[in-house]
Design an enzyme around this catalytic site. Structure first.
Site, PDB file in Angstrom:
ATOM      1  N   ASP A 113     -11.663   2.426   4.103  1.00 56.08           N
ATOM      2  CA  ASP A 113     -11.943   0.989   3.976  1.00 56.08           C
ATOM      3  C   ASP A 113     -13.432   0.743   3.747  1.00 56.08           C
ATOM      4  OD1 ASP A 113     -10.036  -0.931   3.782  1.00 56.08           O
ATOM      5  OD2 ASP A 113      -9.701  -1.172   5.931  1.00 56.08           O
ATOM      6  N   GLN A 153      -5.050  -1.765   9.762  1.00 54.96           N
ATOM      7  CA  GLN A 153      -4.800  -3.075   9.146  1.00 54.96           C
ATOM      8  C   GLN A 153      -5.361  -4.199  10.024  1.00 54.96           C
ATOM      9  OE1 GLN A 153      -3.273  -3.555   6.037  1.00 54.96           O
ATOM     10  NE2 GLN A 153      -3.939  -5.646   6.338  1.00 54.96           N
ATOM     11  N   LYS A 155       0.836  -1.212   0.000  1.00 53.13           N
ATOM     12  CA  LYS A 155       0.000   0.000   0.000  1.00 53.13           C
ATOM     13  C   LYS A 155       0.871   1.263   0.000  1.00 53.13           C
ATOM     14  CE  LYS A 155      -3.814  -2.357   2.222  1.00 53.13           C
ATOM     15  NZ  LYS A 155      -4.344  -2.849   3.486  1.00 53.13           N
TER      16      LYS A 155
END
Length: 299
Positions: free
Chosen positions: A127, A104, A60
């Site tokens: 997200d 995460q 990422k």
């Protein structure tokens, strides 16, 4: 007339489509920088040192650098308290240079994942898992600020491959909060007739065989066979499963939830694993971060 054994499905190249999207994002980031002197910022919070999480995060970070998005990495120890983690999230919520926050997953057992995710500001929930974003996704006439990255990537693959969704029969295999459930809601919003197949479904094979569009997200290696697929159907394979392969240096290879070789003989379109949905997930994360920044910077 060609026999079925001669049929070859069109391969949807997720890697190439994702690269096109990244190029578009890089162009928009340049425009923001030139016009407003600001660029999008993505904060990635990682707890502990799980190898898989570390590799996802470095991927990422690299993707952000490629398109000109600033990546802010927050590495916290495995034993960080939930209170301290939430305090860090609040700090990022208040930081005007951060337009997207990603925690995460999975988090260590002593931390309540749901509690932490609900503390992320809805305006920075890149997200797309905040209960308010998912709730709006589930409601007609409401628009979430962000869509979850993998489901959004699945629909982007369909639309950029010229596959229409409206009025089609779509079957989603799997009902996880991360893929199955939100992708079924997205397909519904796009006017498909949607069926969700899960572990308690009777005769999944006959349900799947009726689908014009199959989204496979069950986490079962090569579960969907060629005989389960309607000729000409579009197959999006979200699964990533490691299976033993002694011919590989690593001792394993990655396969999807669909038997790719068999699917190629029947389907109209199919995504490979790897190189299908995976690259799209990261591209959609970048797109969500850009969209979050545009809402703030271009005000």
């Amino acid at each position: 007339m060609a026999s079925q054994s001669d049929h070859k499905a069109a391969i949807i190249d997720g890697k190439a489509i994702a690269q096109t999207i990244r190029n578009e994002i890089a162009e928009e980031v340049r425009h923001l920088s030139q016009k407003y002197g600001k660029v999008p910022g993505l904060a990635v919070v990682i707890v502990g040192n799980r190898k898989d999480s570390q590799s996802y995060v470095s991927m990422k970070r690299k993707a952000c650098a490629e398109v000109g998005i600033i990546s802010l990495d927050i590495d916290l120890p495995e034993d960080v308290s939930q209170v301290d983690l939430i305090a860090k999230v609040h700090e990022l919520n208040a930081n005007p240079d951060v337009h997207g926050i990603l925690v995460q997953l999975p988090l260590p057992k002593h931390i309540n994942e749901e509690k932490v995710l609900s503390e992320i500001s809805i305006e920075k929930d890149v997200d797309g898992f905040h209960p308010l974003n998912i709730g709006k996704l589930a409601m007609k006439g409401r628009e979430p600020l962000f869509l979850p990255c993998t489901p959004k990537g699945c629909l982007e693959l369909l639309s950029r491959s010229g596959i229409s969704i409206k009025g089609k029969k779509a079957v989603v295999v799997g009902r996880s909060n991360i893929v199955g459930l939100p992708v079924s809601l997205l397909l519904l919003k796009a006017d498909a007739t949607v069926t969700v197949v899960h572990s308690h479904s009777h005769d999944p094979e006959s349900i799947i065989r009726e689908a014009d569009i199959i989204i496979a997200a069950a986490g079962q290696a090569m579960m969907i066979k060629g005989g389960w697929i309607k000729p000409g159907a579009a197959v999006i394979d979200v699964g990533t499963n490691a299976i033993d392969d002694s011919s590989r240096k690593s001792g394993y290879r990655l396969v999807g939830d669909v038997d790719f070789q068999e699917a190629c003989k029947v389907a109209g379109w199919v995504t490979p694993v790897p190189g299908g949905v995976g690259p799209m997930t990261v591209a959609m994360l970048l797109k969500n971060t850009l969209d979050g920044a545009k809402r703030v910077i271009a005000q």
